[in-house]
Design a protein around this motif. Sequence first.
Motif, short mmCIF file in Angstrom:
data_model
loop_
_atom_site.label_atom_id
_atom_site.label_comp_id
_atom_site.label_asym_id
_atom_site.label_seq_id
_atom_site.Cartn_x
_atom_site.Cartn_y
_atom_site.Cartn_z
N GLY A 244 0.81 -1.22 0.00
CA GLY A 244 0.00 0.00 0.00
C GLY A 244 0.84 1.26 0.00
O GLY A 244 0.33 2.36 0.20
N GLU A 245 2.14 1.14 -0.28
CA GLU A 245 3.07 2.27 -0.17
C GLU A 245 3.37 2.92 -1.51
O GLU A 245 3.37 2.27 -2.56
CB GLU A 245 4.41 1.79 0.40
CG GLU A 245 4.39 1.54 1.88
CD GLU A 245 4.08 2.80 2.68
OE1 GLU A 245 4.59 3.88 2.32
OE2 GLU A 245 3.31 2.69 3.65
N VAL A 246 3.70 4.21 -1.43
CA VAL A 246 4.28 4.91 -2.58
C VAL A 246 5.73 5.22 -2.20
O VAL A 246 5.98 5.94 -1.24
CB VAL A 246 3.52 6.22 -2.87
CG1 VAL A 246 4.17 6.95 -4.04
CG2 VAL A 246 2.05 5.95 -3.17
N THR A 247 6.65 4.61 -2.91
CA THR A 247 8.08 4.79 -2.62
C THR A 247 8.69 5.73 -3.66
O THR A 247 8.50 5.53 -4.85
CB THR A 247 8.81 3.42 -2.70
OG1 THR A 247 8.24 2.58 -1.71
CG2 THR A 247 10.29 3.54 -2.46
N TYR A 248 9.39 6.75 -3.20
CA TYR A 248 9.98 7.73 -4.13
C TYR A 248 11.33 7.25 -4.63
O TYR A 248 12.19 6.85 -3.85
CB TYR A 248 10.16 9.07 -3.42
CG TYR A 248 8.86 9.69 -3.04
CD1 TYR A 248 8.14 10.45 -3.96
CD2 TYR A 248 8.30 9.47 -1.79
CE1 TYR A 248 6.91 10.98 -3.63
CE2 TYR A 248 7.08 10.00 -1.45
CZ TYR A 248 6.39 10.75 -2.37
OH TYR A 248 5.17 11.27 -2.05
N VAL A 249 11.49 7.31 -5.95
CA VAL A 249 12.82 7.13 -6.55
C VAL A 249 13.01 8.41 -7.36
O VAL A 249 12.72 8.47 -8.56
CB VAL A 249 12.88 5.88 -7.44
CG1 VAL A 249 14.28 5.71 -8.02
CG2 VAL A 249 12.49 4.64 -6.65
N ASP A 250 13.42 9.48 -6.68
CA ASP A 250 13.38 10.81 -7.31
C ASP A 250 14.53 11.70 -6.86
O ASP A 250 14.40 12.93 -6.88
CB ASP A 250 12.04 11.49 -7.02
CG ASP A 250 11.89 11.90 -5.56
OD1 ASP A 250 12.68 11.42 -4.72
OD2 ASP A 250 11.02 12.73 -5.28
N ALA A 251 15.64 11.06 -6.46
CA ALA A 251 16.83 11.81 -6.01
C ALA A 251 16.47 12.78 -4.87
O ALA A 251 17.16 13.76 -4.64
CB ALA A 251 17.48 12.56 -7.18
N GLY A 252 15.37 12.49 -4.19
CA GLY A 252 14.99 13.27 -3.00
C GLY A 252 14.14 14.50 -3.27
O GLY A 252 13.80 15.23 -2.33
N TYR A 253 13.75 14.72 -4.51
CA TYR A 253 13.07 15.98 -4.86
C TYR A 253 11.82 16.22 -4.01
O TYR A 253 11.51 17.35 -3.62
CB TYR A 253 12.71 15.99 -6.35
CG TYR A 253 12.14 17.33 -6.78
CD1 TYR A 253 12.97 18.36 -7.18
CD2 TYR A 253 10.77 17.57 -6.74
CE1 TYR A 253 12.46 19.60 -7.54
CE2 TYR A 253 10.25 18.81 -7.09
CZ TYR A 253 11.11 19.82 -7.49
OH TYR A 253 10.60 21.04 -7.84
N ASN A 254 11.09 15.14 -3.71
CA ASN A 254 9.79 15.30 -3.02
C ASN A 254 9.89 15.88 -1.62
O ASN A 254 8.89 16.33 -1.07
CB ASN A 254 9.04 13.97 -2.99
CG ASN A 254 9.63 13.02 -1.96
OD1 ASN A 254 9.20 12.97 -0.81
ND2 ASN A 254 10.67 12.29 -2.36
N ILE A 255 11.09 15.86 -1.02
CA ILE A 255 11.20 16.38 0.36
C ILE A 255 11.29 17.90 0.40
O ILE A 255 11.17 18.50 1.45
CB ILE A 255 12.42 15.79 1.11
CG1 ILE A 255 13.73 16.30 0.49
CG2 ILE A 255 12.36 14.27 1.15
CD1 ILE A 255 14.93 16.06 1.37
N LEU A 256 11.50 18.52 -0.76
CA LEU A 256 11.75 19.96 -0.78
C LEU A 256 10.49 20.76 -0.51
O LEU A 256 9.39 20.41 -0.95
CB LEU A 256 12.32 20.38 -2.14
CG LEU A 256 13.67 19.76 -2.51
CD1 LEU A 256 14.05 20.16 -3.93
CD2 LEU A 256 14.75 20.17 -1.52
#
Length: 265
Positions: A244-256
């Motif tokens: 049920g998870e969404v895992t980010y593979v985005d070089a961390g962009y989503n935390i900004l």
Amino acid sequence: MGFLQGKRALITGVASQRSIASGIAEAMHREGAELAFTYQNDKLKSRVEAAAAELGSNIVLPLDVSDDAQIAACFEQLGQHWSDGFDILVHAIAYAPREAIDGEFLDGLTRENFAIAHDISAYSLAALAKASRPMMAGRNSSILTLSYLGAERALQNYNVMGVAKASLEATVRYLALNLGAEGTRVNAISAGPIKTLAAAGIANFRKMLHHFETYAPLRRSVTIEDVGNVAAFMCSDLAAGVTGEVTYVDAGYNILGMTGIGDGD
Ligand code: NAD
């Protein structure tokens, strides 16, 4: 021995060597999975057959997810190859009419564009999960789809595709709840922008990629290999406790929180 040894994976969404699905197939093959592929239409058939052959697979089936009869036929044919079932379903499919992903949200918005984007990009995950259910139940199996940050944040040009990705991520959670008792896990990877055929349809994609490479914590974009490796892990028994998870593979962009201030200007 690879960590997907003994697993069978059905890969949808290969359209070119740059497809995210191609990166996933490569990583799963490397980790020992046996693969089968689908192709959307006759134009893509020989390309997908060649990609499959390179990864030791001769199971290549037609599947346009807008057609219920093709969905049913696909799993019936797959059952002839893998009569006792399979373990991994990769859903790497999305589409919205081009005018709906260019400019302001309301400009390209019509009832039909909204419906098409949701049908192909979100409903299809549930439809494939339903059709594959008898073949995946009771095997510690795993379903994986691909999302994007536009599901949660309002991003220029992504428009109705963002709304469809929000629906896709909610569908992941409902499927995870529904199928968990059968041992089937359902997850999404939210990937950073990657130059693929689908991405080329989004207006100003190059600008978006440049912005991403400038501000992402890792100061780079991600590759289909980055996504493929995480996908292989998520669909393996190493991730047996995750659903049920969404895992980010985005070089961390989503935390900004905010970009464009200070370093990197
Ligand atoms: P791609 O163009 O290589 O793949 C998209 C695939 O969708 C193609 O194989 C196409 O044949 C398939 N498709 C479209 N309509 C279909 C239909 N009716 N029936 C069956 N298949 C159909 O592009 P990609 O970027 O590899 O896209 C794969 C997934 O990754 C999509 O869900 C996309 O939204 C997602 N994603 C892409 C990015 C990116 O920047 N490229 C980022 C995050 C998420």
